[in-house]
Design a protein around this motif. Structure first.
Motif, PDB file in Angstrom:
ATOM      1  N   ALA A 134       2.373   1.749  -3.465  1.00  0.00           N
ATOM      2  CA  ALA A 134       1.354   2.244  -4.394  1.00  0.00           C
ATOM      3  C   ALA A 134       1.096   3.728  -4.162  1.00  0.00           C
ATOM      4  O   ALA A 134       0.916   4.503  -5.117  1.00  0.00           O
ATOM      5  CB  ALA A 134       0.066   1.448  -4.243  1.00  0.00           C
ATOM      6  N   GLU A 135       1.086   4.148  -2.909  1.00  0.00           N
ATOM      7  CA  GLU A 135       0.874   5.561  -2.577  1.00  0.00           C
ATOM      8  C   GLU A 135       2.027   6.414  -3.098  1.00  0.00           C
ATOM      9  O   GLU A 135       1.812   7.506  -3.626  1.00  0.00           O
ATOM     10  CB  GLU A 135       0.731   5.721  -1.058  1.00  0.00           C
ATOM     11  N   LYS A 136       3.256   5.900  -2.975  1.00  0.00           N
ATOM     12  CA  LYS A 136       4.418   6.634  -3.489  1.00  0.00           C
ATOM     13  C   LYS A 136       4.331   6.789  -5.006  1.00  0.00           C
ATOM     14  O   LYS A 136       4.646   7.851  -5.547  1.00  0.00           O
ATOM     15  CB  LYS A 136       5.707   5.915  -3.111  1.00  0.00           C
ATOM     16  N   LEU A 137       3.901   5.726  -5.706  1.00  0.00           N
ATOM     17  CA  LEU A 137       3.745   5.801  -7.161  1.00  0.00           C
ATOM     18  C   LEU A 137       2.681   6.828  -7.546  1.00  0.00           C
ATOM     19  O   LEU A 137       2.849   7.577  -8.510  1.00  0.00           O
ATOM     20  CB  LEU A 137       3.379   4.427  -7.729  1.00  0.00           C
ATOM     21  N   LYS A 138       1.599   6.866  -6.782  1.00  0.00           N
ATOM     22  CA  LYS A 138       0.527   7.819  -7.049  1.00  0.00           C
ATOM     23  C   LYS A 138       1.018   9.258  -6.859  1.00  0.00           C
ATOM     24  O   LYS A 138       0.760  10.119  -7.700  1.00  0.00           O
ATOM     25  CB  LYS A 138      -0.654   7.528  -6.118  1.00  0.00           C
ATOM     26  N   VAL A 139       1.741   9.494  -5.781  1.00  0.00           N
ATOM     27  CA  VAL A 139       2.270  10.833  -5.511  1.00  0.00           C
ATOM     28  C   VAL A 139       3.255  11.238  -6.607  1.00  0.00           C
ATOM     29  O   VAL A 139       3.239  12.378  -7.076  1.00  0.00           O
ATOM     30  CB  VAL A 139       2.926  10.890  -4.112  1.00  0.00           C
ATOM     31  N   ALA A 184       3.314  10.129  -9.743  1.00  0.00           N
ATOM     32  CA  ALA A 184       2.563  10.373 -10.981  1.00  0.00           C
ATOM     33  C   ALA A 184       1.914  11.756 -10.952  1.00  0.00           C
ATOM     34  O   ALA A 184       1.922  12.472 -11.958  1.00  0.00           O
ATOM     35  CB  ALA A 184       1.507   9.289 -11.178  1.00  0.00           C
ATOM     36  N   LEU A 185       1.376  12.142  -9.813  1.00  0.00           N
ATOM     37  CA  LEU A 185       0.784  13.483  -9.695  1.00  0.00           C
ATOM     38  C   LEU A 185       1.855  14.561  -9.805  1.00  0.00           C
ATOM     39  O   LEU A 185       1.654  15.594 -10.452  1.00  0.00           O
ATOM     40  CB  LEU A 185       0.035  13.605  -8.365  1.00  0.00           C
ATOM     41  N   ARG A 241       0.829  -1.207   0.000  1.00  0.00           N
ATOM     42  CA  ARG A 241       0.000   0.000   0.000  1.00  0.00           C
ATOM     43  C   ARG A 241       0.861   1.253   0.000  1.00  0.00           C
ATOM     44  O   ARG A 241       0.562   2.222  -0.708  1.00  0.00           O
ATOM     45  CB  ARG A 241      -0.919  -0.027   1.225  1.00  0.00           C
TER      46      ARG A 241
END
Length: 133
Positions: A109-114, A116-117, A106
């Motif tokens: 995944a959060e690091k990848l989301k940040v 990407a943003l 989790r």
């Protein structure tokens, strides 16, 4: 059954097995022994149940005092249906390892989301900068 306001309605549930969901996400299962006007609970023979996917593990906690403001959900457990679960019980060590792996996944995944943003020129507001209402 007569209606009783507030936490007084839980007097009938004393000495019955309950599931308590706490604000921090923990799940406790134990026998309700006492309750007061602030919904503070005393649970006896308490276990902390950890769910990961289709598996669960119980960590014995003994007597547990829960401050009422931390209770999200309190529900009586039907003892006849308690064993009719599609989940698989595993050892404490195994469920803690599964939980650690899930949390790590989790977090990644959060690091990848940040990231990407950030690549798109956007950012998430930090939780400590948000107004709490």
């Amino acid at each position: 059954m007569n209606y009783m306001p507030g936490t007084a309605s839980l007097i009938e549930d004393i000495d019955k097995k309950h599931l308590v969901l706490l604000r921090d996400g923990r799940t406790l299962i134990g026998f309700l022994r006492s309750i007061d006007q602030f919904a503070n609970l005393v649970l006896h023979q308490t276990v902390e149940r950890i769910h990961v996917g289709k598996k669960y593990g119980d960590i014995p906690r003994g007597i547990f005092v829960v401050r009422g403001e931390n209770v999200v959900l309190l529900g009586e457990i039907d003892l006849e249906k308690e064993s009719d679960t599609p989940l698989q019980q595993v050892s404490i060590e195994e469920i803690l390892e599964e939980q650690r792996v899930e949390q790590q996944t989790r977090l990644e995944a959060e690091k990848l989301k940040v990231q990407a943003l950030k690549d798109r020129g956007l950012s998430l507001p930090r939780a400590d900068t948000l107004d709490e209402y």
